[in-house]
Design a protein around this motif. Structure first.
Motif, PDB file in Angstrom:
ATOM      1  N   GLU A 595      34.248  49.508  45.237  1.00  0.00           N
ATOM      2  CA  GLU A 595      33.167  48.565  44.962  1.00  0.00           C
ATOM      3  C   GLU A 595      32.718  48.651  43.500  1.00  0.00           C
ATOM      4  OE1 GLU A 595      31.031  48.242  49.345  1.00  0.00           O
ATOM      5  OE2 GLU A 595      30.390  49.803  47.932  1.00  0.00           O
ATOM      6  N   CYS A 596      32.663  49.855  42.968  1.00  0.00           N
ATOM      7  CA  CYS A 596      32.311  50.017  41.555  1.00  0.00           C
ATOM      8  C   CYS A 596      33.306  49.275  40.666  1.00  0.00           C
ATOM      9  CB  CYS A 596      32.296  51.498  41.168  1.00  0.00           C
ATOM     10  SG  CYS A 596      30.971  52.456  41.921  1.00  0.00           S
ATOM     11  N   PHE A 597      34.597  49.451  40.967  1.00  0.00           N
ATOM     12  CA  PHE A 597      35.621  48.790  40.167  1.00  0.00           C
ATOM     13  C   PHE A 597      35.501  47.275  40.275  1.00  0.00           C
ATOM     14  CE2 PHE A 597      39.870  46.804  40.107  1.00  0.00           C
ATOM     15  CZ  PHE A 597      40.113  46.943  38.744  1.00  0.00           C
ATOM     16  N   LEU A 598      35.278  46.752  41.459  1.00  0.00           N
ATOM     17  CA  LEU A 598      35.176  45.307  41.626  1.00  0.00           C
ATOM     18  C   LEU A 598      33.941  44.743  40.927  1.00  0.00           C
ATOM     19  CD1 LEU A 598      36.334  44.947  45.350  1.00  0.00           C
ATOM     20  CD2 LEU A 598      37.587  44.254  43.286  1.00  0.00           C
ATOM     21  N   MET A 599      32.866  45.512  40.870  1.00  0.00           N
ATOM     22  CA  MET A 599      31.692  45.062  40.122  1.00  0.00           C
ATOM     23  C   MET A 599      32.016  44.951  38.634  1.00  0.00           C
ATOM     24  SD  MET A 599      28.410  47.033  41.756  1.00  0.00           S
ATOM     25  CE  MET A 599      27.882  46.783  43.446  1.00  0.00           C
ATOM     26  N   ILE A 600      32.722  45.956  38.122  1.00  0.00           N
ATOM     27  CA  ILE A 600      33.124  45.914  36.712  1.00  0.00           C
ATOM     28  C   ILE A 600      34.043  44.720  36.473  1.00  0.00           C
ATOM     29  CG2 ILE A 600      34.286  47.180  34.861  1.00  0.00           C
ATOM     30  CD1 ILE A 600      33.532  49.776  36.434  1.00  0.00           C
ATOM     31  N   ALA A 601      34.944  44.456  37.437  1.00  0.00           N
ATOM     32  CA  ALA A 601      35.874  43.324  37.312  1.00  0.00           C
ATOM     33  C   ALA A 601      35.129  41.989  37.325  1.00  0.00           C
ATOM     34  CB  ALA A 601      36.904  43.371  38.432  1.00  0.00           C
ATOM     35  N   LEU A 602      34.073  41.893  38.153  1.00  0.00           N
ATOM     36  CA  LEU A 602      33.293  40.662  38.184  1.00  0.00           C
ATOM     37  C   LEU A 602      32.680  40.363  36.813  1.00  0.00           C
ATOM     38  CD1 LEU A 602      31.470  40.869  41.641  1.00  0.00           C
ATOM     39  CD2 LEU A 602      32.948  39.010  40.868  1.00  0.00           C
ATOM     40  N   LEU A 603      32.102  41.368  36.179  1.00  0.00           N
ATOM     41  CA  LEU A 603      31.515  41.162  34.855  1.00  0.00           C
ATOM     42  C   LEU A 603      32.595  40.862  33.828  1.00  0.00           C
ATOM     43  CD1 LEU A 603      28.598  41.325  33.604  1.00  0.00           C
ATOM     44  CD2 LEU A 603      28.784  41.982  35.988  1.00  0.00           C
ATOM     45  N   HIS A 604      33.726  41.572  33.923  1.00  0.00           N
ATOM     46  CA  HIS A 604      34.812  41.346  32.966  1.00  0.00           C
ATOM     47  C   HIS A 604      35.355  39.919  33.079  1.00  0.00           C
ATOM     48  CE1 HIS A 604      38.099  43.296  30.446  1.00  0.00           C
ATOM     49  NE2 HIS A 604      38.518  42.055  30.603  1.00  0.00           N
ATOM     50  N   THR A 605      35.402  39.398  34.286  1.00  0.00           N
ATOM     51  CA  THR A 605      35.928  38.057  34.511  1.00  0.00           C
ATOM     52  C   THR A 605      34.904  36.998  34.120  1.00  0.00           C
ATOM     53  OG1 THR A 605      37.328  38.883  36.295  1.00  0.00           O
ATOM     54  CG2 THR A 605      36.920  36.524  36.253  1.00  0.00           C
ATOM     55  N   ALA A 606      33.615  37.309  34.300  1.00  0.00           N
ATOM     56  CA  ALA A 606      32.578  36.364  33.888  1.00  0.00           C
ATOM     57  C   ALA A 606      32.708  36.124  32.391  1.00  0.00           C
ATOM     58  CB  ALA A 606      31.195  36.948  34.210  1.00  0.00           C
ATOM     59  N   TYR A 607      32.476  34.892  31.971  1.00  0.00           N
ATOM     60  CA  TYR A 607      32.776  34.520  30.588  1.00  0.00           C
ATOM     61  C   TYR A 607      31.587  33.825  29.960  1.00  0.00           C
ATOM     62  CZ  TYR A 607      35.180  32.399  26.616  1.00  0.00           C
ATOM     63  OH  TYR A 607      35.558  32.021  25.358  1.00  0.00           O
ATOM     64  N   ALA A 647      42.397  51.924  35.378  1.00  0.00           N
ATOM     65  CA  ALA A 647      41.671  50.742  35.828  1.00  0.00           C
ATOM     66  C   ALA A 647      40.570  50.330  34.866  1.00  0.00           C
ATOM     67  CB  ALA A 647      41.073  51.001  37.216  1.00  0.00           C
ATOM     68  N   VAL A 648      39.879  51.308  34.284  1.00  0.00           N
ATOM     69  CA  VAL A 648      38.669  51.031  33.512  1.00  0.00           C
ATOM     70  C   VAL A 648      38.664  51.880  32.265  1.00  0.00           C
ATOM     71  CG1 VAL A 648      36.151  51.409  33.521  1.00  0.00           C
ATOM     72  CG2 VAL A 648      37.247  50.249  35.438  1.00  0.00           C
ATOM     73  N   SER A 649      38.083  51.356  31.192  1.00  0.00           N
ATOM     74  CA  SER A 649      37.835  52.158  29.996  1.00  0.00           C
ATOM     75  C   SER A 649      36.354  52.060  29.646  1.00  0.00           C
ATOM     76  CB  SER A 649      38.697  51.674  28.818  1.00  0.00           C
ATOM     77  OG  SER A 649      38.391  50.333  28.503  1.00  0.00           O
ATOM     78  N   LEU A 655      31.326  49.492  30.441  1.00  0.00           N
ATOM     79  CA  LEU A 655      32.524  49.685  31.260  1.00  0.00           C
ATOM     80  C   LEU A 655      33.324  48.383  31.293  1.00  0.00           C
ATOM     81  CD1 LEU A 655      30.721  51.522  34.207  1.00  0.00           C
ATOM     82  CD2 LEU A 655      32.082  52.579  32.405  1.00  0.00           C
ATOM     83  N   TRP A 656      34.600  48.495  30.941  1.00  0.00           N
ATOM     84  CA  TRP A 656      35.510  47.341  30.915  1.00  0.00           C
ATOM     85  C   TRP A 656      36.722  47.629  31.792  1.00  0.00           C
ATOM     86  CZ3 TRP A 656      34.638  43.010  27.743  1.00  0.00           C
ATOM     87  CH2 TRP A 656      33.650  43.149  26.766  1.00  0.00           C
ATOM     88  N   VAL A 657      37.219  46.600  32.452  1.00  0.00           N
ATOM     89  CA  VAL A 657      38.537  46.711  33.075  1.00  0.00           C
ATOM     90  C   VAL A 657      39.568  46.753  31.954  1.00  0.00           C
ATOM     91  CG1 VAL A 657      40.195  45.625  34.637  1.00  0.00           C
ATOM     92  CG2 VAL A 657      37.753  45.512  35.132  1.00  0.00           C
ATOM     93  N   ARG A 658      40.627  47.502  32.133  1.00  0.00           N
ATOM     94  CA  ARG A 658      41.601  47.705  31.061  1.00  0.00           C
ATOM     95  C   ARG A 658      42.204  46.392  30.569  1.00  0.00           C
ATOM     96  NH1 ARG A 658      41.939  51.070  27.485  1.00  0.00           N
ATOM     97  NH2 ARG A 658      44.192  51.343  27.459  1.00  0.00           N
ATOM     98  N   HIS A 659      42.334  45.409  31.453  1.00  0.00           N
ATOM     99  CA  HIS A 659      42.855  44.110  31.016  1.00  0.00           C
ATOM    100  C   HIS A 659      42.426  43.047  32.009  1.00  0.00           C
ATOM    101  CE1 HIS A 659      45.835  40.942  29.973  1.00  0.00           C
ATOM    102  NE2 HIS A 659      45.648  41.420  28.764  1.00  0.00           N
ATOM    103  N   ARG A 660      42.215  41.856  31.502  1.00  0.00           N
ATOM    104  CA  ARG A 660      41.770  40.739  32.337  1.00  0.00           C
ATOM    105  C   ARG A 660      42.726  40.507  33.498  1.00  0.00           C
ATOM    106  NH1 ARG A 660      38.657  35.914  31.776  1.00  0.00           N
ATOM    107  NH2 ARG A 660      38.880  34.810  33.749  1.00  0.00           N
ATOM    108  N   SER A 661      44.018  40.694  33.270  1.00  0.00           N
ATOM    109  CA  SER A 661      44.985  40.450  34.344  1.00  0.00           C
ATOM    110  C   SER A 661      44.769  41.402  35.512  1.00  0.00           C
ATOM    111  CB  SER A 661      46.415  40.576  33.810  1.00  0.00           C
ATOM    112  OG  SER A 661      46.661  41.887  33.318  1.00  0.00           O
ATOM    113  N   ILE A 662      44.344  42.644  35.230  1.00  0.00           N
ATOM    114  CA  ILE A 662      44.055  43.610  36.297  1.00  0.00           C
ATOM    115  C   ILE A 662      42.825  43.150  37.076  1.00  0.00           C
ATOM    116  CG2 ILE A 662      43.412  45.996  36.798  1.00  0.00           C
ATOM    117  CD1 ILE A 662      44.930  46.832  34.300  1.00  0.00           C
ATOM    118  N   ALA A 663      41.775  42.728  36.352  1.00  0.00           N
ATOM    119  CA  ALA A 663      40.561  42.258  37.012  1.00  0.00           C
ATOM    120  C   ALA A 663      40.844  41.035  37.877  1.00  0.00           C
ATOM    121  CB  ALA A 663      39.500  41.938  35.957  1.00  0.00           C
ATOM    122  N   ASP A 664      41.605  40.093  37.327  1.00  0.00           N
ATOM    123  CA  ASP A 664      41.903  38.866  38.079  1.00  0.00           C
ATOM    124  C   ASP A 664      42.661  39.180  39.366  1.00  0.00           C
ATOM    125  OD1 ASP A 664      40.640  37.282  36.255  1.00  0.00           O
ATOM    126  OD2 ASP A 664      42.448  36.694  35.177  1.00  0.00           O
ATOM    127  N   ALA A 665      43.647  40.066  39.256  1.00  0.00           N
ATOM    128  CA  ALA A 665      44.441  40.402  40.445  1.00  0.00           C
ATOM    129  C   ALA A 665      43.580  41.096  41.491  1.00  0.00           C
ATOM    130  CB  ALA A 665      45.620  41.285  40.045  1.00  0.00           C
TER     131      ALA A 665
END
Length: 920
Positions: A595-607, A647-649, A655-665
């Motif tokens: 869940e923590c990772f997906l929260m970070i991914a949500l913010l990373h994907t938000a633009y 997954a994250v840096s 906190l960022w996902v390492r790459h947008r493609s990882i977050a999107d997937a």
């Protein structure tokens, strides 16, 4: 050695003895100093006698002075001159003579020595002391100041001096410490300072700019009972080193003698340093005779303080352990050898190629190639340390995820292994730079301090202060090596702020050799993946070209290129396997690591289209959402394990996902596995940000990004997260019901989710409650959002009226643009339905008003459609006042028949649609 039956030591003996005491002694060392350490910077006895003579006003007084001040020794002439001045001119003249003598060591230009002496302003004199680079210091004074600064507090006692001058305090400040200053012109108690890192300095014969200075036999021999008692307590269980002091038989010397003779009670050891060679005659009577009979008293002769103290300092700095800096790791060869012995298997190497954060084992592993940036960094640092490049800071600046972090660690490894003349400190995440602690690290001749920091943009303020401090304290040995994210470096104005001290290493992506080295390393680690299907001679070129194509964009080019080439269509399976592993980790707060990772991914994907960048999730928002206390627990429970999972840096507290493609997937997998998971996480994130805002009152960018997550998830051209966006918007309104900007965001989220009727009803409700809103948000955004919804619902009259209401409160160019162009949609439709000229004329006004404005691509597209409609009727554009009048006429025509839902806002609005400022 024995001198006529008296045992004395020489300078070598003394340095060895003091070095042993400083390094491993069980008693603190106190120093007693006299004029011998400052002569040469300030006047000696002979010079002060001449200064006293200049205080006399008449030739007759000078003649009498010459008759009475006859010696035979300089000390006796000094005493005679001081007595003559005291009895013929007064104590003030005596103080003035000392002030003039001390000021000869001052070299400042503003104020000048003469103006300081003439005005005798206490505040001005004190301020001059703070200018420690404007004073001449003897080698002895400067060395003692540095020695006192660098000796650990537990081995440092007070300094007691008979000097009037401030040179020792100035030497201490120049070395980067503070002095606990005291003076006595009568009796008084020697008091140790509360701050153990400050150096206690007591002037027992007075001070040059305060009170009276003591010179005559009568003054010096007057009993000082408080001083006697406080010496016993202040020097108890100390080794007392007397240097540069002749030992006049005054009240202070007698007090010191008494304390030494009480050795069994006080535990004092005495080391007496004599400039002259001592003979048996020196011990026949007086102070030396009494001291020679005291226990634990040692004499050293032939001691020149200007030679001995610098020599002692040099030897001490060569062998003294380097102090630690809080939050900084000292990287030594021994540390690297220990890290190299730790297990780092092939799977961890592949994990790094997948995007895992590098650690020291990664940097030491020969299976991880050294890219060209490593050589560029080490080369520049070598030039700086060797004097070939007059810069203090070497920085590699590039976008996120371009290999800077591993290059920095590898460069640090190479520098530590190549040079034995550097002490290297590595900045740990979140650490600041304590300048006082750094300046406490001794400056050793021929030795350098190298501070190394990743995420260098976070320490720009510290670096700016460091440059100033190094210049002020004469520290040329401190250098900095760092890497920084390009956008953050630019936003903080780092290049301009560090100008003159900064050497920037260009980092423009992969070279051909870098690409080949990486591909070779993947092949050796059996990690080519999908790239194995590419002909061998084309693999490196594909990597370099792919990385170059996206270099400098909103996401990491290098990490993205590596993932795309090695995983290709298999990336989704790779991310899916990672999500499964995250479920096996221990719970994090009130949730899971997944869940923590997906929260970070949500913010990373938000633009954020205005800033052309994605947003990171801050540690404090994540901690609030997950119920973690304190927020720093995120570092251990979230950042570190997700870093190992590639997954994250982390960047500071971001906190960022390492790459947008990882977050999107990952987000795509979550939506398909459990459609309710992401909406629930979006709700928790938004609620957490709003709650922090309500607690702190601030709305920093990390809170703003999460609180308005709904707007980032469903951008103007994206429809991937309609449910998540609406849920986040509803959460913000639920947490803060009367914030108009949250209401506006919910209208937009509903519209972009194609829930037009829901958006219209919510806008109408907000219109009725508009007077209750508390956030001061400009109403123009709300009216524009409502107007857009009514236009999409086919309510074109309401669209025109709401945009008309928005115009008077528009103060930004973009607000005017959006309102007019949105109004144009309704005007086109109403004219098409009714052929009423008032609507066509208003559209002519809209197009004319917009024609000379600078528009973004989206607004320009709307304008072109409006122009096309006018062209069908061969209608020309209106300009200026005529254009505004035509738009006003359309609004006036529609107002009487307005939909009842607009009544609350029409009642509040004025008649004119003209913006507060006509923006062109």
């Amino acid at each position: 050695m024995a001198t006529d039956g008296v045992m004395t030591g020489d300078q070598d003996d003394l340095i060895t003895r003091l070095l042993s005491l400083l390094l491993k002694g069980d008693k603190p060392i106190a120093f007693v100093t006299g004029s011998g350490i400052s002569v040469g910077a300030v006047e000696g006895v002979g010079g002060i006698v001449d200064a006293m003579r200049k205080m006399l006003d008449t030739p007759r007084s000078c003649d009498r002075f010459d008759q009475k001040v006859i010696g035979p020794s300089d000390g006796e002439r000094y005493q005679q001159a001081a007595r003559f001045l005291e009895y013929n001119v007064g104590q003030d003249a005596l103080n003035s003579a000392i002030r003039a003598a001390v000021l000869r060591a001052y070299t400042g230009k503003s104020p000048t020595r003469n103006s300081l002496y003439r005005r005798n302003d206490p505040h001005e004199l004190a301020a001059a002391e703070e200018q420690f680079d404007q004073w001449n210091l003897t080698r002895a004074t400067e060395a003692l100041g540095r020695l006192l600064r660098f000796v650990p507090a537990e081995r440092r006692g007070p300094v007691i001096t008979t000097n009037f001058d401030p040179l020792l305090e100035i030497a201490v400040r120049k070395a980067g410490a503070e002095a606990n200053f005291q003076y006595f012109d009568l009796d008084g108690r020697l008091i140790r300072g509360d701050h153990r890192n400050n150096i206690d300095i007591a002037h027992v014969h007075g001070y040059w700019r305060r009170g009276d200075t003591l010179h005559t036999v009568a003054q010096l021999e007057k009993e000082r009972s408080q001083l006697r008692g406080s010496l016993r307590e202040s020097l108890r269980d100390h080794t007392v080193v007397v240097i540069g002091y002749s030992g006049w038989d005054d009240a202070f010397s007698r007090s010191l003698r008494d304390r030494v003779q009480e050795q069994e009670m006080t535990g004092i050891d005495l080391i007496w340093c004599s400039y002259a060679k001592l003979t048996e005659a020196d011990f026949a009577s007086g102070l030396f005779k009494e001291l020679n009979s005291a226990p634990r008293t040692y004499f050293y002769d032939g001691i020149d303080a200007n030679e001995m103290l610098p020599a002692l300092l040099d030897e001490y700095l060569q062998v003294a352990p380097q102090p630690d800096l809080d939050g900084w790791l000292q990287v030594t060869p021994a540390f690297l050898e220990k890290e190299a012995r730790r297990k780092h298997d092939a799977g961890q190497v592949v994990g790094f190629f997948d995007g895992a954060e590098p650690d020291w084992r990664t940097a030491l592993d020969v299976r991880v190639p050294r890219l060209s940036l490593v050589g560029a960094l080490t080369g520049r640092v070598h030039r700086c340390l060797n004097g070939g490049l007059a810069k203090r800071i070497v920085a590699a600046v590039a976008p996120m995820g371009e290999g800077k972090s591993i290059a920095l660690r590898q460069a640090t490894v190479d520098l530590v292994r190549a040079r034995d003349d550097i002490t290297v400190y590595w900045r740990k995440p979140g650490a600041a730079l304590d300048l006082n602690a750094l300046l406490a690290v001794p400056h050793r001749p021929g030795h350098h301090i190298l501070l190394v920091s990743d995420d260098g943009a976070l320490v720009v303020d510290d670096l700016q202060r460091l440059i100033v401090a190094c210049e002020a304290h004469g520290r040329t040995d401190i250098h900095v090596l760092l890497t920084a994210q390009e956008r953050e470096w630019r936003d903080r104005g780092a290049t301009g702020r560090l100008r003159g001290s900064l050497e920037t290493v260009p980092s423009l992506g992969l070279t051909e050799k870098d690409g080949q080295d990486l591909v070779t390393a993947w092949e050796e680690a059996d990690a080519l993946g999908e790239l194995a299907g590419t002909p061998e001679d084309e693999r490196a070129d594909r990597l370099v070209q792919l990385a170059a194509a996206s270099y400098g964009r909103r996401d990491s080019a290098l990490v993205g290129a590596m993932l795309q080439l090695r995983y290709g269509p298999m990336l989704r399976e790779h991310v899916g396997a990672m999500l499964q592993r995250l479920e096996a980790y221990s719970p994090v707060g009130n949730g899971t690591l997944r869940e923590c990772f997906l929260m970070i991914a949500l913010l990373h994907t938000a633009y954020d289209p205005e800033k052309d960048q994605a947003a990171p999730l801050s540690q404090r928002v994540l901690a609030q959402a997950m119920g973690l206390q304190p927020a720093v627990a995120v570092e251990w429970e979230v950042t570190n394990p997700l870093g190992m999972e590639a997954a994250v840096s982390g960047y500071g507290r971001e906190l960022w996902v390492r790459h947008r493609s990882i977050a999107d997937a990952a987000l795509d997998i979550s939506q398909k596995q459990d459609p309710g998971e992401l909406p629930a996480l979006a709700q928790r994130l938004t609620t957490a940000a709003v709650e922090i805002h309500k607690q702190t009152g601030d709305f920093d960018k990390d809170l703003h990004a999460a609180a308005y997550l709904s707007l980032g998830l469903v951008g103007p051209n994206e429809r991937r997260f309609p449910l998540e966006s609406v849920t986040a918007a509803e959460a913000a309104v639920a947490a803060s019901p009367w914030r108009l900007s949250f209401r506006t965001a919910q209208i937009i989220a509903l519209r972009r989710a194609d829930r037009i009727d829901d958006a219209r009803r919510f806008a109408e409700r907000t219109g009725r409650e508009l007077s209750s809103m508390t956030d001061g948000e400009p109403e123009v955004n709300f009216f524009t959002a409502w107007g857009t919804v009514t236009g999409l619902a086919g309510e074109y009259a309401s669209n025109i009226l709401l945009c008309g209401i928005a115009l008077p409160s528009s103060v930004q160019q973009e607000d005017v643009n959006v309102s007019l162009l949105s109004m144009g949609v309704g005007l086109t439709e109403l004219h098409s339905q009714s052929s009423d000229a008032v609507f066509l004329d208003a559209l002519r006004g809209v197009v004319g008003l917009m024609s000379e404005r600078q528009l973004n691509r989206r607004n320009l597209s709307h304008l072109q459609r409006h122009r096309g409609y006018l062209a069908r009727f061969r209608a020309t554009e209106l300009e200026g006042a005529d254009a505004w009048a035509a738009v006003q006429a359309a609004v006036d025509a529609l107002t009487p028949t307005a939909d009842p839902s607009l009544a609350p806002v029409l009642a509040r609005a004025g008649r004119s649609i003209l913006p507060l400022k006509e923006l062109r």
